[in-house]
Scaffold this active site. Sequence first.
Site, PDB file in Angstrom:
ATOM      1  CB  CYS A  12      -0.863  -0.003   1.257  1.00 16.95           C
ATOM      2  SG  CYS A  12       0.137   0.015   2.746  1.00 16.95           S
ATOM      3  CG  HIS A  39       3.959  -6.848  10.372  1.00 17.72           C
ATOM      4  ND1 HIS A  39       2.757  -6.283  10.671  1.00 17.72           N
ATOM      5  CD2 HIS A  39       4.719  -6.715  11.488  1.00 17.72           C
ATOM      6  CE1 HIS A  39       2.769  -5.844  11.918  1.00 17.72           C
ATOM      7  NE2 HIS A  39       3.953  -6.084  12.431  1.00 17.72           N
ATOM      8  CG  HIS A  74       2.702  -0.852  12.044  1.00 16.49           C
ATOM      9  ND1 HIS A  74       3.842  -1.588  11.814  1.00 16.49           N
ATOM     10  CD2 HIS A  74       1.718  -1.492  11.399  1.00 16.49           C
ATOM     11  CE1 HIS A  74       3.539  -2.629  11.059  1.00 16.49           C
ATOM     12  NE2 HIS A  74       2.272  -2.592  10.792  1.00 16.49           N
ATOM     13  CB  CYS A  96       0.296   4.925   7.425  1.00 21.45           C
ATOM     14  SG  CYS A  96      -0.997   5.046   6.188  1.00 21.45           S
ATOM     15  CG  HIS A 124      -0.811  -4.909  15.333  1.00 21.93           C
ATOM     16  ND1 HIS A 124      -0.465  -3.674  14.841  1.00 21.93           N
ATOM     17  CD2 HIS A 124      -0.553  -5.793  14.343  1.00 21.93           C
ATOM     18  CE1 HIS A 124      -0.026  -3.815  13.598  1.00 21.93           C
ATOM     19  NE2 HIS A 124      -0.073  -5.092  13.268  1.00 21.93           N
ATOM     20  CD  GLU A 126      -3.135   0.305  12.854  1.00 27.72           C
ATOM     21  OE1 GLU A 126      -2.740  -0.399  11.905  1.00 27.72           O
ATOM     22  OE2 GLU A 126      -4.319   0.688  12.973  1.00 27.72           O
ATOM     23  CB  SER A 221       1.450  -9.366   7.628  1.00 24.51           C
ATOM     24  OG  SER A 221       0.409  -8.690   6.967  1.00 24.51           O
ATOM     25  CG  ASN A 223      -2.498  -6.426   5.575  1.00 25.33           C
ATOM     26  OD1 ASN A 223      -2.491  -6.867   4.442  1.00 25.33           O
ATOM     27  ND2 ASN A 223      -1.405  -5.908   6.126  1.00 25.33           N
ATOM     28  CB  SER A 265       3.807  -5.081   4.545  1.00 22.91           C
ATOM     29  OG  SER A 265       3.352  -6.277   5.108  1.00 22.91           O
TER      30      SER A 265
HETATM   31 FE1  SF4 Z   1      -1.538   2.849   5.905  1.00 14.82          FE
HETATM   32 FE2  SF4 Z   1      -1.421   0.529   7.187  1.00 14.82          FE
HETATM   33 FE3  SF4 Z   1      -3.427   1.036   5.514  1.00 14.82          FE
HETATM   34 FE4  SF4 Z   1      -1.031   0.657   4.553  1.00 14.82          FE
HETATM   35  S1  SF4 Z   1      -2.251  -0.864   5.641  1.00 14.82           S
HETATM   36  S2  SF4 Z   1      -2.432   2.293   3.945  1.00 14.82           S
HETATM   37  S3  SF4 Z   1       0.264   1.530   6.145  1.00 14.82           S
HETATM   38  S4  SF4 Z   1      -2.985   2.101   7.404  1.00 14.82           S
END
Ligand code: SF4
Length: 293
Positions: A12, A39, A74, A96, A124, A126, A221, A223, A265
């Site tokens: 991203c 990550h 994060h 971010c 985590h 974040e 990670s 996500n 990531s």
């Molecule tokens: Fe920002 Fe995390 Fe979303 Fe990527 S995944 S755009 S670093 S908030």
Amino acid sequence: MKVSLASAMGTCFGVQDAINLAMSPEFSNELTIVGQLVHNPQVSESLKKNGVSLVPGVEEIDKIKTKKVMITAHGAADKTKKLLNSAGFTVYDASCPLVMRVHQTIKSMVNKGYFPVVIGQKDHVEVKGIVGDLDEYLVINNEDDFQKIHESGNRRLGIVTQTTQQRDKVEALVAKIRALDYVDDVAFVNTICQPTHDRQVAVHELADQVDLMIVIGGFNSSNTKKLVHVCDEKGIEAHHIESFDQLNKDWFINKQHVGITAGTSTPENVINEVHIKILDIAKEIENHTLLTS
Ligand code: SF4
């Protein structure tokens, strides 16, 4: 065997901007990243090769040997940034903007008299950053945590989410919290970030078409794990890998359509390597089938 890529996947903008900053030549051998920048083991490895030092967190401030330090994508609490500043470091902030939006949203809810609640994983990095400046808060991850709300005695809740949460799960949890008889008022802002949302929508769509999904991303990670979870929920066989050498040929036998997706990531070159390897495996299986039929 058909192989398809998810329409949205991989790095991203938040992660890419942070990597670009860390790789900048001005930092050569003079930068320490506080926390994991992303990550992703391959990215961490190339950072080390570029002379960038890494410490897991501000708790290890004593191990920092450079003058310049970087906060990761994060994010981190203001308290953490102040600590680094007052210890004499020059702080480069690669947080971010979408994580910072969560920090601002929850602080504004507190100012309006809501008790802050974060839906996410309490350990985590974040989430630690989001709650790091708050005097009191709750982090909840599932219905089992509702008891914490009850015990806190707070009836007016301001809820945000970790940026990488799954939308369906979050919406269902918030609806259940609104229905609790010990809660009077809920202000909810969905702070799942757009790139995470796009990747979740894309994996949903692709999972409807394939009989095997390969999900690429760091094993820690958040996500990426959610992408695997979407496939699990749909009953689609999914394998989470970090790099092409973890692919197992047996997964592909008798498969008609394979999907590939990747967390926010995962760099493009890692995705390409996996894609190429899967195409090789598909060819190998096809040739073997022709020879034996
Ligand atoms: Fe920002 Fe995390 Fe979303 Fe990527 S995944 S755009 S670093 S908030």
